[in-house]
Design a protein around this motif. Sequence first.
Motif: not given
Length: 213
Positions: A72-76, A79-81, A102-107, A153-156
């Motif tokens: 799954n893309l989202f952390l809930r 979730t085990v990191l 965990t897919i949007g990255g850092a600015c 919030n980074v929806p796909v």
Amino acid sequence: MSADPYLSGLPGPVVHDVVVPARAPWLHHVAAGQTLRIVDLEGNQAVDFLLYAAADDAERYSAQDTIAAQGNLFLREGTVLRSNEGRAMMTIAASAVEYHDTIGGACSCESNTLRYGHHTKAQHACVENFLEANLIEGRGKRDIVSNINFFMNVPVEADGALGIVDGISAPGLTVDLRAEMDVIVVVSNCPQINNPCNAFNPTPVRMIVAAAA
């Protein structure tokens, strides 16, 4: 005096408690069994987050391994990191919001320029916060990997496109992370003012570390 509501439900006594100012970095060592609670004090604040194994910081958080292991893309909550060696680093023990990114990255200054225009190049960004914190322990730019964005919030979309939209947090909401090994937590309290991840207004967050029961 009334009890502090942000300390309710922690497994053991508090060993560290600090408010991280808006736009600031934070680094802390969290021992196996301890719980880190992140408090979104004013709501809609993204918290960019990296993890390194304290025993050997060449082992660090892996978005790829974490996503693959849970499918799954989202952390809930639950979730085990996972690390780049596939080992459990921390577990999301509780979350007051449905999911985290965990897919949007850092600015960064570079990505700000690309996305928002050259006039933003001098603005502080998460990559600079990660560098500032990591340099304390001798890590550099090569040690910054794909990060977690708590409360972001980074929806796909159906066509695979990503968006950065209004957060799903609110004042006082929390996420609890239990350390499964001794870890180094590095945080950028995101300074972004050009998209809705911080409601265009970066605000403080609170970091509370509690001992095991």
